[in-house]
Design an enzyme around this catalytic site. Structure first.
Site, PDB file in Angstrom:
ATOM      1  N   ASP A  17       0.806  -1.230   0.000  1.00 25.24           N
ATOM      2  CA  ASP A  17       0.000   0.000   0.000  1.00 25.24           C
ATOM      3  C   ASP A  17       0.839   1.281   0.000  1.00 25.24           C
ATOM      4  O   ASP A  17       0.617   2.200   0.812  1.00 25.24           O
ATOM      5  CB  ASP A  17      -0.957   0.004   1.196  1.00 25.24           C
ATOM      6  CG  ASP A  17      -1.962  -1.150   1.149  1.00 25.24           C
ATOM      7  OD1 ASP A  17      -1.927  -1.931   0.188  1.00 25.24           O
ATOM      8  OD2 ASP A  17      -2.758  -1.270   2.086  1.00 25.24           O
ATOM      9  N   HIS A  58     -10.730   0.695  -2.974  1.00 21.24           N
ATOM     10  CA  HIS A  58     -12.090   0.647  -2.442  1.00 21.24           C
ATOM     11  C   HIS A  58     -13.095   1.324  -3.375  1.00 21.24           C
ATOM     12  O   HIS A  58     -12.831   2.436  -3.867  1.00 21.24           O
ATOM     13  CB  HIS A  58     -12.155   1.367  -1.095  1.00 21.24           C
ATOM     14  CG  HIS A  58     -11.339   0.736  -0.015  1.00 21.24           C
ATOM     15  ND1 HIS A  58     -11.381  -0.613   0.257  1.00 21.24           N
ATOM     16  CD2 HIS A  58     -10.462   1.270   0.876  1.00 21.24           C
ATOM     17  CE1 HIS A  58     -10.571  -0.878   1.273  1.00 21.24           C
ATOM     18  NE2 HIS A  58      -9.997   0.245   1.660  1.00 21.24           N
ATOM     19  N   LYS A 116      -6.729  -4.966  -3.403  1.00 19.59           N
ATOM     20  CA  LYS A 116      -7.478  -5.571  -2.307  1.00 19.59           C
ATOM     21  C   LYS A 116      -8.486  -4.572  -1.746  1.00 19.59           C
ATOM     22  O   LYS A 116      -8.334  -3.363  -1.926  1.00 19.59           O
ATOM     23  CB  LYS A 116      -6.536  -6.059  -1.209  1.00 19.59           C
ATOM     24  CG  LYS A 116      -5.646  -4.981  -0.609  1.00 19.59           C
ATOM     25  CD  LYS A 116      -4.600  -5.575   0.311  1.00 19.59           C
ATOM     26  CE  LYS A 116      -3.727  -4.515   0.953  1.00 19.59           C
ATOM     27  NZ  LYS A 116      -4.422  -3.624   1.871  1.00 19.59           N
ATOM     28  N   CYS A 161      -1.781  -3.111   7.521  1.00 23.68           N
ATOM     29  CA  CYS A 161      -1.633  -3.937   6.328  1.00 23.68           C
ATOM     30  C   CYS A 161      -0.283  -4.642   6.252  1.00 23.68           C
ATOM     31  O   CYS A 161      -0.208  -5.794   5.800  1.00 23.68           O
ATOM     32  CB  CYS A 161      -1.900  -3.094   5.088  1.00 23.68           C
ATOM     33  SG  CYS A 161      -3.627  -2.529   5.029  1.00 23.68           S
TER      34      CYS A 161
END
Length: 219
Positions: A17, A58, A116, A161
């Site tokens: 990320d 997202h 993800k 994460c």
């Protein structure tokens, strides 16, 4: 580094990320988050021939957003069908500049990008599993097909994460190291005392996850 063989055939660098949304000025900023980028670039130019990256991705109105729960605020916890879920500010929204991999990140050795958290009803911290702990990202199969047995992880955030990815990797049988100066944490306080960074480090150490610095690897 003594005791750590960086065999390019079996070793992979995982970048978790590394996105502007988690850096100063981003929607879910981690203090000093942008400082990981030059460290990671030095690692990519040095001992690691192969890398993968994860990308929070997202849809608008994701169930982990506090804005999707009237009366709730960011960092509250709510019960989801898969367990307790921390609520976050809207972040890493698909297609936004904040959700892209950081533009200064050297991507030439990144061979796979795992997106993800794109399922509207399930959040995802780990590079390997969504938060229901059964839905996989497919990363494990890809790594095994490549013959990878050792992972070094860097990115954001240390206590979420990165930590969940390291924990799952260790449980799946990989030899795992966290590169501490190539990560930054959120550090939320815990009701029992301490904070999420300290707790995550203790949990990972108990699983046999190692902790190194970029200097250990670059020499």
């Amino acid at each position: 580094m003594p005791g750590i063989a960086l065999d390019p055939a079996t070793t992979m660098l995982g970048l978790v990320d590394v996105q502007p949304t988690f850096m100063p000025g981003g929607a879910l900023a981690v203090a000093g988050g942008d400082a990981v980028v030059p460290v990671i670039n030095r690692l990519l130019a040095g001992p690691f021939a192969h890398a993968f990256a994860t990308q929070d991705w997202h849809p608008p109105g994701h169930s982990s957003f506090a804005s999707s729960h009237p009366g709730r605020a960011a960092f509250d916890s709510v019960e989801m069908p898969y367990g307790m879920q921390t609520l976050w500010p809207d972040h890493a929204v698909q297609g936004s500049a904040e959700a892209a991999l950081h533009p200064a990140l050297d991507q030439r050795r990144i061979e796979l990008v795992v997106r993800k958290g794109f399922r509207p009803a399930i959040d995802s911290y780990s590079a390997f599993f969504e938060n229901d702990r059964t839905t996989t990202t497919g990363l494990d199969g890809w790594l095994r097909a490549r013959g990878v047995s050792q992972l070094f992880l860097a990115g954001l955030a240390t206590d979420y994460c990165v930590a969940f990815s390291a924990e799952d990797a260790a449980r799946l049988g990989y030899r795992v190291f966290v590169i501490e100066d190539a990560c930054r944490g959120i550090g939320l306080p815990l009701p029992e005392g301490g904070d999420t960074v300290t707790a995550a480090r203790a949990r990972l150490a108990a699983l046999g996850v190692g902790f190194v610095t970029s200097a250990d690897l670059l020499g």
